[in-house]
Motif scaffolding. Structure first.
Motif, mmCIF file in Angstrom:
data_model
loop_
_atom_site.group_PDB
_atom_site.id
_atom_site.type_symbol
_atom_site.label_atom_id
_atom_site.label_comp_id
_atom_site.label_asym_id
_atom_site.label_seq_id
_atom_site.Cartn_x
_atom_site.Cartn_y
_atom_site.Cartn_z
ATOM 1 N N ILE A 54 0.869 -1.177 0.000
ATOM 2 C CA ILE A 54 0.000 0.000 0.000
ATOM 3 C C ILE A 54 0.900 1.218 0.000
ATOM 4 O O ILE A 54 1.778 1.364 0.856
ATOM 5 N N ARG A 55 0.696 2.085 -0.947
ATOM 6 C CA ARG A 55 1.531 3.278 -1.060
ATOM 7 C C ARG A 55 0.704 4.519 -0.760
ATOM 8 O O ARG A 55 -0.447 4.610 -1.139
ATOM 9 N N LYS A 56 1.348 5.434 -0.109
ATOM 10 C CA LYS A 56 0.703 6.722 0.112
ATOM 11 C C LYS A 56 0.675 7.468 -1.212
ATOM 12 O O LYS A 56 1.642 7.455 -1.963
ATOM 13 N N GLN A 57 -0.420 8.105 -1.450
ATOM 14 C CA GLN A 57 -0.496 8.969 -2.610
ATOM 15 C C GLN A 57 0.193 10.275 -2.247
ATOM 16 O O GLN A 57 0.015 10.805 -1.151
ATOM 17 N N MET A 58 0.977 10.789 -3.167
ATOM 18 C CA MET A 58 1.669 12.051 -2.929
ATOM 19 C C MET A 58 0.685 13.188 -3.154
ATOM 20 O O MET A 58 0.258 13.437 -4.270
ATOM 21 N N THR A 59 0.301 13.860 -2.051
ATOM 22 C CA THR A 59 -0.640 14.972 -2.176
ATOM 23 C C THR A 59 0.082 16.312 -2.226
ATOM 24 O O THR A 59 -0.500 17.307 -2.631
ATOM 25 N N ILE A 60 1.328 16.328 -1.818
ATOM 26 C CA ILE A 60 2.109 17.560 -1.856
ATOM 27 C C ILE A 60 2.693 17.718 -3.255
ATOM 28 O O ILE A 60 3.145 16.752 -3.872
ATOM 29 N N HIS A 61 2.657 18.929 -3.760
ATOM 30 C CA HIS A 61 3.252 19.193 -5.074
ATOM 31 C C HIS A 61 4.769 19.088 -4.927
ATOM 32 O O HIS A 61 5.341 19.598 -3.954
ATOM 33 N N PRO A 62 5.461 18.452 -5.885
ATOM 34 C CA PRO A 62 6.922 18.285 -5.776
ATOM 35 C C PRO A 62 7.686 19.599 -5.589
ATOM 36 O O PRO A 62 8.669 19.641 -4.844
ATOM 37 N N PHE A 83 4.991 16.958 8.185
ATOM 38 C CA PHE A 83 3.965 17.303 7.201
ATOM 39 C C PHE A 83 4.358 16.795 5.816
ATOM 40 O O PHE A 83 3.533 16.215 5.098
ATOM 41 N N VAL A 84 5.592 17.041 5.419
ATOM 42 C CA VAL A 84 6.053 16.603 4.094
ATOM 43 C C VAL A 84 5.876 15.093 3.959
ATOM 44 O O VAL A 84 5.335 14.601 2.958
ATOM 45 N N ASN A 85 6.310 14.349 4.967
ATOM 46 C CA ASN A 85 6.167 12.888 4.905
ATOM 47 C C ASN A 85 4.702 12.460 4.935
ATOM 48 O O ASN A 85 4.300 11.565 4.180
ATOM 49 N N ASP A 86 3.907 13.092 5.783
ATOM 50 C CA ASP A 86 2.485 12.754 5.866
ATOM 51 C C ASP A 86 1.765 13.027 4.546
ATOM 52 O O ASP A 86 0.773 12.354 4.230
ATOM 53 N N GLY A 139 2.926 12.460 1.706
ATOM 54 C CA GLY A 139 3.434 11.546 0.693
ATOM 55 C C GLY A 139 4.745 11.964 0.064
ATOM 56 O O GLY A 139 5.227 11.313 -0.861
ATOM 57 N N GLY A 140 5.323 13.038 0.549
ATOM 58 C CA GLY A 140 6.601 13.496 0.022
ATOM 59 C C GLY A 140 7.762 12.836 0.745
ATOM 60 O O GLY A 140 7.582 11.882 1.509
ATOM 61 N N ALA A 141 8.938 13.361 0.499
ATOM 62 C CA ALA A 141 10.156 12.850 1.134
ATOM 63 C C ALA A 141 10.873 14.002 1.826
ATOM 64 O O ALA A 141 11.509 14.834 1.169
ATOM 65 N N ALA A 142 10.735 14.058 3.140
ATOM 66 C CA ALA A 142 11.445 15.082 3.910
ATOM 67 C C ALA A 142 12.911 14.698 4.003
ATOM 68 O O ALA A 142 13.245 13.520 4.159
ATOM 69 N N LEU A 143 13.767 15.686 3.889
ATOM 70 C CA LEU A 143 15.213 15.443 3.912
ATOM 71 C C LEU A 143 15.829 16.005 5.185
ATOM 72 O O LEU A 143 15.571 17.151 5.555
ATOM 73 N N SER A 144 16.648 15.198 5.820
ATOM 74 C CA SER A 144 17.354 15.641 7.019
ATOM 75 C C SER A 144 18.561 16.471 6.590
ATOM 76 O O SER A 144 19.439 15.976 5.885
ATOM 77 N N PRO A 145 18.597 17.735 6.998
ATOM 78 C CA PRO A 145 19.670 18.617 6.523
ATOM 79 C C PRO A 145 20.935 18.523 7.362
ATOM 80 O O PRO A 145 20.894 18.144 8.529
ATOM 81 N N SER A 146 22.039 18.900 6.746
ATOM 82 C CA SER A 146 23.250 19.122 7.527
ATOM 83 C C SER A 146 23.281 20.612 7.868
ATOM 84 O O SER A 146 22.782 21.438 7.102
ATOM 85 N N VAL A 147 23.811 20.915 9.024
ATOM 86 C CA VAL A 147 23.856 22.307 9.467
ATOM 87 C C VAL A 147 25.312 22.734 9.552
ATOM 88 O O VAL A 147 26.105 22.135 10.279
ATOM 89 N N THR A 148 25.637 23.755 8.779
ATOM 90 C CA THR A 148 27.009 24.273 8.764
ATOM 91 C C THR A 148 26.968 25.790 8.868
ATOM 92 O O THR A 148 25.902 26.406 8.800
ATOM 93 N N ASN A 149 28.135 26.369 9.000
ATOM 94 C CA ASN A 149 28.287 27.827 9.014
ATOM 95 C C ASN A 149 27.465 28.509 10.096
ATOM 96 O O ASN A 149 26.775 29.496 9.840
ATOM 97 N N VAL A 150 27.545 27.985 11.301
ATOM 98 C CA VAL A 150 26.861 28.606 12.431
ATOM 99 C C VAL A 150 27.838 29.576 13.095
ATOM 100 O O VAL A 150 28.940 29.195 13.477
ATOM 101 N N ASN A 151 27.413 30.823 13.221
ATOM 102 C CA ASN A 151 28.237 31.841 13.852
ATOM 103 C C ASN A 151 28.249 31.632 15.362
ATOM 104 O O ASN A 151 27.198 31.512 15.983
#
Length: 168
Positions: A5-13, A69-72, A74-86
């Motif tokens: 069973i696949r989630k339908q992607m309701t979020i626009h890419p 929300f992105v995952n719910d 049907g999209g693919a949320a991406l875990s970011p890397s955090v750099t350049n913190v002052n």
């Protein structure tokens, strides 16, 4: 054989892409607030330390809200890397001014996401983002109020100013 069973992607890419950028921005803001809290902690500025730790948690919470929300949707949320913190600041007022600049930047980015959702008729994302639009008004107002305190207390010692600032 059972079909998956696949989630339908309701979020626009395209909306998903800008929301993933927003996740990264929120996580960067969280890391920036941690750096600000650390600077305050090292100088025994306890109210400001508490304020920025709370801000760091809030920004992380915003990122998580968008991530889920992105995952719910049907999209693919991406875990970011955090750099350049002052981690270097000239003083307490400088930290609050940088904080306001950061909040304004986040607000503009939220507006960009909102406009993208609206332009692509991604109604679910637009409704979801409305909360963030309102939240950013509150965030900017809170920092502006602190900067108003600085303006009123120009000649007071730094520790006394910190004691007048809100913890939350």
């Amino acid at each position: 054989m059972q079909k998956a069973i696949r989630k339908q992607m309701t979020i626009h890419p395209e909306v998903m892409d800008v929301l993933n950028e927003q996740i990264a921005l929120e996580m960067h803001a969280s890391a920036s607030y941690l750096a600000m809290a650390s600077w305050c902690d090292q100088r025994e500025l306890l109210n400001s330390k508490a304020f920025f730790y709370k801000q760091a948690e809030e920004e992380r919470g915003h990122a998580m809200k968008i991530f889920e929300f992105v995952n719910d949707a049907g999209g693919a949320a991406l875990s970011p890397s955090v750099t350049n913190v002052n981690n270097d600041f000239e003083g307490l007022r400088d930290i609050y001014e940088k904080s306001l600049d950061q909040e304004i930047y986040v607000t503009q980015s939220i507006y960009k996401c909102f406009k993208k959702a609206r332009s692509l008729d991604d109604f679910a994302s637009e409704v979801f983002l409305q909360w963030f639009v309102t939240e950013q008004v509150e965030e900017e107002d809170a920092i502006r109020s602190v900067l108003d305190i600085f303006d009123l207390m120009l000649d007071m010692p730094l520790k006394m100013i910190d004691e007048c600032l809100p913890k939350e």
